[in-house]
Motif scaffolding. Structure first.
Motif, PDB file in Angstrom:
ATOM      1  N   ILE A 386       0.857  -1.190   0.000  1.00 38.95           N
ATOM      2  CA  ILE A 386       0.000   0.000   0.000  1.00 38.95           C
ATOM      3  C   ILE A 386       0.889   1.235   0.000  1.00 38.95           C
ATOM      4  O   ILE A 386       1.827   1.335   0.803  1.00 38.95           O
ATOM      5  CB  ILE A 386      -0.922   0.024   1.230  1.00 38.95           C
ATOM      6  CG1 ILE A 386      -1.769  -1.253   1.279  1.00 38.95           C
ATOM      7  CG2 ILE A 386      -1.825   1.253   1.217  1.00 38.95           C
ATOM      8  CD1 ILE A 386      -2.580  -1.395   2.553  1.00 38.95           C
ATOM      9  N   SER A 388       2.345   4.798   0.789  1.00 31.97           N
ATOM     10  CA  SER A 388       2.371   5.481   2.090  1.00 31.97           C
ATOM     11  C   SER A 388       1.299   6.551   2.201  1.00 31.97           C
ATOM     12  O   SER A 388       0.737   6.773   3.273  1.00 31.97           O
ATOM     13  CB  SER A 388       3.754   6.094   2.320  1.00 31.97           C
ATOM     14  OG  SER A 388       4.083   7.001   1.274  1.00 31.97           O
ATOM     15  N   HIS A 390      -1.622   6.406   1.159  1.00 38.66           N
ATOM     16  CA  HIS A 390      -2.934   5.802   1.323  1.00 38.66           C
ATOM     17  C   HIS A 390      -3.126   5.154   2.689  1.00 38.66           C
ATOM     18  O   HIS A 390      -4.254   4.783   3.028  1.00 38.66           O
ATOM     19  CB  HIS A 390      -3.170   4.743   0.242  1.00 38.66           C
ATOM     20  CG  HIS A 390      -3.276   5.311  -1.136  1.00 38.66           C
ATOM     21  ND1 HIS A 390      -3.089   4.552  -2.279  1.00 38.66           N
ATOM     22  CD2 HIS A 390      -3.549   6.575  -1.562  1.00 38.66           C
ATOM     23  CE1 HIS A 390      -3.239   5.320  -3.339  1.00 38.66           C
ATOM     24  NE2 HIS A 390      -3.526   6.550  -2.929  1.00 38.66           N
ATOM     25  N   LEU A 391      -2.044   5.003   3.463  1.00 41.29           N
ATOM     26  CA  LEU A 391      -2.129   4.252   4.709  1.00 41.29           C
ATOM     27  C   LEU A 391      -3.102   4.884   5.700  1.00 41.29           C
ATOM     28  O   LEU A 391      -3.789   4.175   6.441  1.00 41.29           O
ATOM     29  CB  LEU A 391      -0.742   4.124   5.348  1.00 41.29           C
ATOM     30  CG  LEU A 391       0.199   3.111   4.683  1.00 41.29           C
ATOM     31  CD1 LEU A 391       1.568   3.136   5.350  1.00 41.29           C
ATOM     32  CD2 LEU A 391      -0.396   1.708   4.774  1.00 41.29           C
ATOM     33  N   GLU A 392      -3.167   6.209   5.743  1.00 43.57           N
ATOM     34  CA  GLU A 392      -4.049   6.869   6.692  1.00 43.57           C
ATOM     35  C   GLU A 392      -5.499   6.880   6.240  1.00 43.57           C
ATOM     36  O   GLU A 392      -6.380   7.263   6.998  1.00 43.57           O
ATOM     37  CB  GLU A 392      -3.582   8.304   6.946  1.00 43.57           C
ATOM     38  CG  GLU A 392      -2.251   8.399   7.679  1.00 43.57           C
ATOM     39  CD  GLU A 392      -1.910   9.824   8.046  1.00 43.57           C
ATOM     40  OE1 GLU A 392      -2.722  10.717   7.735  1.00 43.57           O
ATOM     41  OE2 GLU A 392      -0.840  10.054   8.640  1.00 43.57           O
ATOM     42  N   VAL A 426      -1.536  -1.342  10.661  1.00 41.52           N
ATOM     43  CA  VAL A 426      -1.112  -1.856   9.362  1.00 41.52           C
ATOM     44  C   VAL A 426       0.330  -1.443   9.099  1.00 41.52           C
ATOM     45  O   VAL A 426       0.739  -0.320   9.414  1.00 41.52           O
ATOM     46  CB  VAL A 426      -2.052  -1.348   8.236  1.00 41.52           C
ATOM     47  CG1 VAL A 426      -2.102   0.181   8.209  1.00 41.52           C
ATOM     48  CG2 VAL A 426      -1.615  -1.880   6.888  1.00 41.52           C
ATOM     49  N   ARG A 427       1.091  -2.372   8.558  1.00 40.76           N
ATOM     50  CA  ARG A 427       2.455  -2.102   8.106  1.00 40.76           C
ATOM     51  C   ARG A 427       2.553  -2.559   6.658  1.00 40.76           C
ATOM     52  O   ARG A 427       2.131  -3.682   6.329  1.00 40.76           O
ATOM     53  CB  ARG A 427       3.489  -2.849   8.958  1.00 40.76           C
ATOM     54  CG  ARG A 427       3.487  -2.483  10.414  1.00 40.76           C
ATOM     55  CD  ARG A 427       4.687  -3.111  11.142  1.00 40.76           C
ATOM     56  NE  ARG A 427       4.722  -4.554  10.968  1.00 40.76           N
ATOM     57  CZ  ARG A 427       4.077  -5.405  11.743  1.00 40.76           C
ATOM     58  NH1 ARG A 427       3.301  -4.962  12.738  1.00 40.76           N
ATOM     59  NH2 ARG A 427       4.162  -6.711  11.528  1.00 40.76           N
ATOM     60  N   SER A 428       3.080  -1.716   5.820  1.00 39.81           N
ATOM     61  CA  SER A 428       3.132  -2.071   4.404  1.00 39.81           C
ATOM     62  C   SER A 428       4.373  -1.468   3.760  1.00 39.81           C
ATOM     63  O   SER A 428       4.804  -0.363   4.120  1.00 39.81           O
ATOM     64  CB  SER A 428       1.871  -1.577   3.683  1.00 39.81           C
ATOM     65  OG  SER A 428       1.868  -2.012   2.338  1.00 39.81           O
ATOM     66  N   THR A 434       1.928  -6.527   2.747  1.00 40.08           N
ATOM     67  CA  THR A 434       1.248  -5.781   3.798  1.00 40.08           C
ATOM     68  C   THR A 434       0.917  -6.721   4.955  1.00 40.08           C
ATOM     69  O   THR A 434       0.601  -7.891   4.743  1.00 40.08           O
ATOM     70  CB  THR A 434      -0.055  -5.151   3.265  1.00 40.08           C
ATOM     71  OG1 THR A 434       0.260  -4.301   2.155  1.00 40.08           O
ATOM     72  CG2 THR A 434      -0.762  -4.335   4.339  1.00 40.08           C
TER      73      THR A 434
END
Length: 445
Positions: A386, A388, A390-392, A426-428, A434
């Protein structure tokens, strides 16, 4: 007041990114101004506590000090000892008596102490006796609770009461006695004003703290209102966007049907488009309503390992179709209280997303381990990852990067996890996959 401030800050003004469904849930039931956010008042507004009659450490200190004054009194003056006992009891009971909590009550309390101190000094020798210093008790009490004018007036009253012993014929006062009394009155003024300055500085600091706490609560309320408006705006925009596409198709089909009168085959095809888009719209609205309505948690004792086996059976056909292998690794002792149906839905969403994000011959790892006070579930894929930026946003409703996605799956997962008092992270890494980690408090059977 310090405890109120700490509790407020810790309880509700933590700087963190809320999952979108938290804001959405508030927005749905508390739309811009519909909620009445109570502003917790100052301690004065909240009312005084009722009397507390158990002994505190300070009470033992006061009783010990006054007992020592009575025991080590070389004059063995019994009226003075009785007054010492009364003064000690009053000093202990004053903080517990509600009437002395007001400004007038503080003046009355200081006046009572002055009267008792004056009687004590009078029963002893006012010139050479050892109880003169007891006059500092009412002076310091007034200086710590009253304003400047009241403190000055009270010190004057104390000095006047002390100098009144010069009017008594016994014992006769010498010139040296008069000088000593005046000198002691000057000491009363020095100590009184010194204590007043210190107490006044503390009161000003407390006032600033209370003002900061009020401003903090106002800012917090404003922040919550802004978050509700933002969540409502995001919700409206997402729903409008998702509804616009099928409505556009329906309108275009209806227009073409008008111009295709007399061609049953074309009209039947267009009617099929309309029916399909109506079904799509109905499904979208149903999913949105399922997401928006409050969840009813029904926790029961269940085994997470067995639940994962059931979810993997559901996922397996889709994984085999894509050529993805799903691997499970769990620890022992995964029986605890949770809602099996809701958690099944959340894990199914996470594992299906992981399978859909994976390329053929890739692996999806599902891990579950029981820690001391919580259970941790991790779902890891080897997909594209994903971005970065888009992570939030991935937990926001209607946010999706899938061409045919709606964007309610992860929002619903986050909502279910929060209902279990848990958290999801989440960590991606782009190009490496991911990992979603769900942590749920563990209440053993």
């Amino acid at each position: 007041m310090v405890f109120l401030l700490r509790a407020d800050a810790a309880g509700s003004l933590r700087l963190r990114v809320q999952s979108a469904h938290e804001k959405l849930r508030v927005a749905l039931h508390c739309v811009t101004g519909a909620c009445n956010i109570a502003d917790v008042g100052s301690p004065a507004e909240m009312g005084l506590r009722g009397p507390r009659w158990f002994l505190r450490f300070e009470d033992f200190v006061w009783l010990t000090l006054f007992s020592a004054l009575a025991i080590f009194n070389t004059e063995k003056n019994y009226p003075a000892i009785i007054i010492l006992v009364v003064l000690a009891l009053f000093q202990v009971l004053e903080p517990r008596t509600k009437v002395f909590g007001s400004a007038r009550g503080q003046v009355v309390a200081s006046a009572i102490k002055l009267l008792l101190a004056w009687l004590l000094v009078g029963y002893a020798d006012p010139f050479t006796g050892h109880y003169y210093e007891i006059l500092f008790v009412p002076v310091i009490s007034a200086a710590t609770t009253l304003g400047l004018a009241a403190t000055f007036a009270f010190i004057l009253l104390t000095c006047a009461s002390y100098l009144s012993f010069l009017l008594f014929p016994h014992p006769p006062a010498t010139a040296e006695d008069i000088n000593i009394l005046i000198l002691r009155c000057i000491f009363l003024f020095v100590v009184g004003f010194l204590v007043y300055q210190q107490a006044h500085g503390k009161r000003k600091e407390m006032t600033r703290t209370e003002e900061a706490a009020r401003n903090l609560r106002k800012a917090e309320a404003s922040l919550r209102r802004s978050e509700r408006r933002a969540a409502l705006g995001q919700l409206t925009a997402g729903l409008a966007h998702e509804l616009r596409n099928p409505l556009g198709t329906i309108k275009a089909s209806a227009d073409m049907m008008t111009s295709s009168a007399g061609r049953p085959d074309v009209m039947a095809e267009l009617a099929g488009y309309i029916s399909s888009e109506v079904d799509r719209t109905n499904a979208l609205i149903s999913r949105f309503l399922d997401f928006a309505k409050p969840l009813e948690l029904h926790p029961t004792v269940a085994n997470l390992n067995e639940l994962l086996d059931e979810v993997l059976i559901q996922v397996q056909p889709g994984a085999e179709k894509r050529g993805v292998e799903v691997e499970k690794q769990v620890s022992d002792n995964l029986t605890f209280h949770f809602d099996p149906e809701l958690l099944r839905l959340a894990l199914l969403n996470l594992i299906q997303n992981a399978v859909q994000a994976s390329q053929p011959a890739a692996h999806v790892h599902v891990e579950a381990e029981a820690l001391a006070e919580q259970v941790v579930v991790r779902v890891t894929d080897e997909g594209a990852g994903i971005a970065s930026e888009h992570l939030e946003s991935i937990f926001n409703p209607f946010f999706t990067t899938k061409p045919d996605g709606v964007g309610l799956g992860l929002a619903l997962v986050s909502k279910i996890v929060d209902e279990h008092q848990g958290r999801i992270s989440v960590r991606s890494e782009v190009g490496h996959g991911t990992t979603f980690e769900v942590t749920i408090p563990r209440q053993e059977a």
